[in-house]
Design a protein around this motif. Structure first.
Motif, mmCIF file in Angstrom:
data_model
loop_
_atom_site.group_PDB
_atom_site.id
_atom_site.type_symbol
_atom_site.label_atom_id
_atom_site.label_comp_id
_atom_site.label_asym_id
_atom_site.label_seq_id
_atom_site.Cartn_x
_atom_site.Cartn_y
_atom_site.Cartn_z
ATOM 1 N N LYS A 118 -39.244 97.575 78.412
ATOM 2 C CA LYS A 118 -40.135 97.899 77.903
ATOM 3 C C LYS A 118 -39.628 97.604 76.788
ATOM 4 N N ALA A 119 -39.197 96.879 76.293
ATOM 5 C CA ALA A 119 -39.669 96.936 74.644
ATOM 6 C C ALA A 119 -39.301 95.047 74.865
ATOM 7 N N ILE A 120 -39.841 94.594 73.238
ATOM 8 C CA ILE A 120 -39.455 93.211 72.552
ATOM 9 C C ILE A 120 -38.472 93.120 71.757
ATOM 10 N N VAL A 121 -37.240 92.631 71.491
ATOM 11 C CA VAL A 121 -36.259 92.932 70.265
ATOM 12 C C VAL A 121 -36.125 91.145 70.083
ATOM 13 N N TRP A 122 -36.920 91.065 68.940
ATOM 14 C CA TRP A 122 -37.616 90.479 67.872
ATOM 15 C C TRP A 122 -36.316 90.757 66.669
ATOM 16 N N HIS A 123 -36.251 88.992 66.250
ATOM 17 C CA HIS A 123 -35.152 89.072 65.007
ATOM 18 C C HIS A 123 -35.011 87.598 65.176
ATOM 19 N N GLN A 124 -36.157 87.287 63.784
ATOM 20 C CA GLN A 124 -36.247 85.491 63.003
ATOM 21 C C GLN A 124 -36.739 85.632 61.466
ATOM 22 N N GLY A 125 -37.099 85.632 61.152
ATOM 23 C CA GLY A 125 -37.889 84.910 59.383
ATOM 24 C C GLY A 125 -36.647 83.662 58.923
ATOM 25 N N GLU A 126 -35.616 83.946 59.053
ATOM 26 C CA GLU A 126 -35.490 83.150 58.382
ATOM 27 C C GLU A 126 -36.172 81.920 58.201
ATOM 28 N N LEU B 92 -39.684 95.337 68.294
ATOM 29 C CA LEU B 92 -38.644 95.323 67.591
ATOM 30 C C LEU B 92 -38.255 94.582 66.928
ATOM 31 N N ILE B 93 -38.337 94.946 65.316
ATOM 32 C CA ILE B 93 -38.637 94.079 64.170
ATOM 33 C C ILE B 93 -36.712 95.030 63.908
ATOM 34 N N GLY B 94 -35.924 93.029 63.746
ATOM 35 C CA GLY B 94 -35.217 93.250 62.513
ATOM 36 C C GLY B 94 -35.212 92.506 61.797
ATOM 37 N N GLN B 95 -34.521 93.017 60.846
ATOM 38 C CA GLN B 95 -34.068 92.659 59.343
ATOM 39 C C GLN B 95 -33.705 91.384 59.068
ATOM 40 N N VAL B 96 -34.546 89.951 58.557
ATOM 41 C CA VAL B 96 -33.019 88.661 57.863
ATOM 42 C C VAL B 96 -31.747 89.598 57.283
ATOM 43 N N GLY B 97 -30.604 89.016 57.919
ATOM 44 C CA GLY B 97 -29.146 89.634 56.671
ATOM 45 C C GLY B 97 -29.253 88.913 55.138
ATOM 46 N N HIS B 98 -28.940 90.094 54.454
ATOM 47 C CA HIS B 98 -28.715 90.081 53.215
ATOM 48 C C HIS B 98 -28.010 89.791 52.736
ATOM 49 N N PHE B 99 -26.849 89.134 52.903
ATOM 50 C CA PHE B 99 -25.309 88.488 52.376
ATOM 51 C C PHE B 99 -25.098 88.532 51.002
ATOM 52 N N PRO B 100 -23.387 89.115 50.542
ATOM 53 C CA PRO B 100 -23.265 88.499 49.295
ATOM 54 C C PRO B 100 -23.094 86.932 49.120
ATOM 55 N N GLY B 101 -23.468 86.709 48.249
ATOM 56 C CA GLY B 101 -23.408 85.171 47.992
ATOM 57 C C GLY B 101 -24.669 84.979 47.970
ATOM 58 N N ALA B 102 -25.730 85.400 48.473
ATOM 59 C CA ALA B 102 -26.610 84.357 49.204
ATOM 60 C C ALA B 102 -27.967 85.537 48.607
ATOM 61 N N GLU B 103 -28.370 84.623 47.583
ATOM 62 C CA GLU B 103 -29.960 85.456 46.868
ATOM 63 C C GLU B 103 -31.088 85.116 47.108
ATOM 64 N N TRP B 104 -31.943 86.913 47.545
ATOM 65 C CA TRP B 104 -33.341 86.631 48.483
ATOM 66 C C TRP B 104 -33.944 85.961 46.843
ATOM 67 N N LYS B 105 -34.333 84.758 46.842
ATOM 68 C CA LYS B 105 -35.758 84.446 46.141
ATOM 69 C C LYS B 105 -37.429 85.262 47.263
ATOM 70 N N ALA B 106 -38.020 84.123 46.270
ATOM 71 C CA ALA B 106 -39.305 85.100 46.403
ATOM 72 C C ALA B 106 -40.083 85.371 47.872
ATOM 73 N N PRO B 107 -39.631 83.895 48.352
ATOM 74 C CA PRO B 107 -40.500 83.360 49.975
ATOM 75 C C PRO B 107 -39.796 84.494 51.085
ATOM 76 N N ARG C 216 -26.613 98.116 68.314
ATOM 77 C CA ARG C 216 -26.285 99.260 68.446
ATOM 78 C C ARG C 216 -28.315 99.818 67.486
ATOM 79 N N ARG C 217 -28.020 99.000 66.142
ATOM 80 C CA ARG C 217 -29.518 99.853 65.754
ATOM 81 C C ARG C 217 -30.886 100.049 65.999
ATOM 82 N N TYR C 218 -30.419 98.485 66.863
ATOM 83 C CA TYR C 218 -32.340 98.548 68.239
ATOM 84 C C TYR C 218 -32.459 99.236 68.852
ATOM 85 N N ALA C 219 -31.100 99.816 69.108
ATOM 86 C CA ALA C 219 -31.698 100.766 70.812
ATOM 87 C C ALA C 219 -31.200 101.814 69.773
#
Length: 291
Positions: free
Chosen positions: A178-186, A220-235, A280-283
């Motif tokens: 039925k689907a591919i569920v993907w979480h990657q990018g870090e 389905l593409i999951g967003q990489v985590g955006h956690f407190p104390g971990a600044e998102w830089k340009a890449p 649950r959000r993926y579902a």
């Protein structure tokens, strides 16, 4: 209830042979719960040979791929070990068992709660007739270059893409993919790799669809985590923008937000609660995509 008591019950209900019961008695309590559920589903050695039950509905299959946040690194708690007979996982040795965490098996000393099981439970709760088959195939630490045909992940000495395709095809004998569920990018959120991420992910989506025989297979593409104390830089911002853009551009691709989910204290991996909520959000994203 002891193994002997339940074994006798299985014998009465499902026609187990004495040799099958001997095997049952030797199981641990946790394995024994699994055995009982498998028997009840008609998947094990206790199926009645003279009066077969009505045919089981085919499994609705989902492949879970990517790196460690798909594999799961959350700490396993009691709720993660409660089986649901309508949510099964395809084990490393390609057997179906009721899904309990860890569903994945990429790095046995590290693997924990991931999003796959809560994904399956959510679908099963929405549709009481659905049998969900979870196909784990994530490999922690892999960059997107590892997810192309023939690519070797040196750390695990596995071929992530080839293995995922092989496992999916084996599982498809028992149901419909039925689907591919993907979480990657870090692993690609760095100056050396980020600029290549968009064409590589586009190619991954097309390759999965081609090799699994469905040009519109939901992805389905999951967003990489955006956690407190971990600044998102340009890449990392760029990787996130690719996830969003491809979901908007390619039919039957959805972006799944991880907003508000917490890490386990390492600013890298979702904690158990976060992993469950991500599942649950993926579902929900899948249901919106196909309905």
């Amino acid at each position: 209830m002891t193994a002997t008591t339940v074994g006798r019950s299985l014998s009465a209900q499902f026609g187990c042979t004495s040799s099958a019961l001997t095997s049952v008695h030797s199981l641990s309590s946790r394995a024994f719960v699994r055995y009982s559920l498998i028997a009840a589903l008609g998947l094990g050695a206790c199926a009645r040979p003279t009066a077969p039950s009505p045919a089981r509905a085919p499994l609705q299959l989902f492949v879970f791929v990517g790196q460690s946040n798909m594999a799961g690194r959350g700490v396993i708690e009691a709720e993660d070990s409660v089986p649901n007979p309508r949510v099964l996982m395809f084990t490393r040795d390609r057997n179906w068992l009721p899904a309990i965490d860890p569903v994945q098996f990429d790095k046995p000393r590290l693997v924990g709660v991931g999003p796959a099981r809560s994904f399956g439970l959510t679908l099963a709760n929405v549709d009481s007739t659905m049998l969900v088959g979870l196909i784990p195939a994530a490999v922690g630490g892999t960059d997107i270059a590892s997810w192309q045909p023939g690519a070797l992940d040196v750390a695990t000495q596995t071929h992530p893409y080839d293995d995922a395709i092989a496992r999916a095809r084996a599982a498809m004998k028992d149901g419909e993919l039925k689907a591919i569920v993907w979480h990657q990018g870090e692993s690609d959120a760095n100056a050396a790799k980020a600029e290549f991420y968009e064409p590589r992910l586009r190619a991954v989506i097309a390759q999965f669809r081609a090799d699994l025989g469905n040009p519109t297979l939901p992805f389905l593409i999951g967003q990489v985590g955006h956690f407190p104390g971990a600044e998102w830089k340009a890449p990392r911002i760029h990787v996130d923008s690719v996830h969003r853009a491809l979901a908007a551009q390619i039919p039957n691709v959805a972006f799944v937000s991880s907003e508000g989910l917490m890490d386990r204290g390492d600013t890298t991996h979702f904690n158990a609660a976060g992993a469950r909520e991500l599942g649950r959000r993926y579902a929900k994203a899948y249901l919106l995509l196909v309905h």
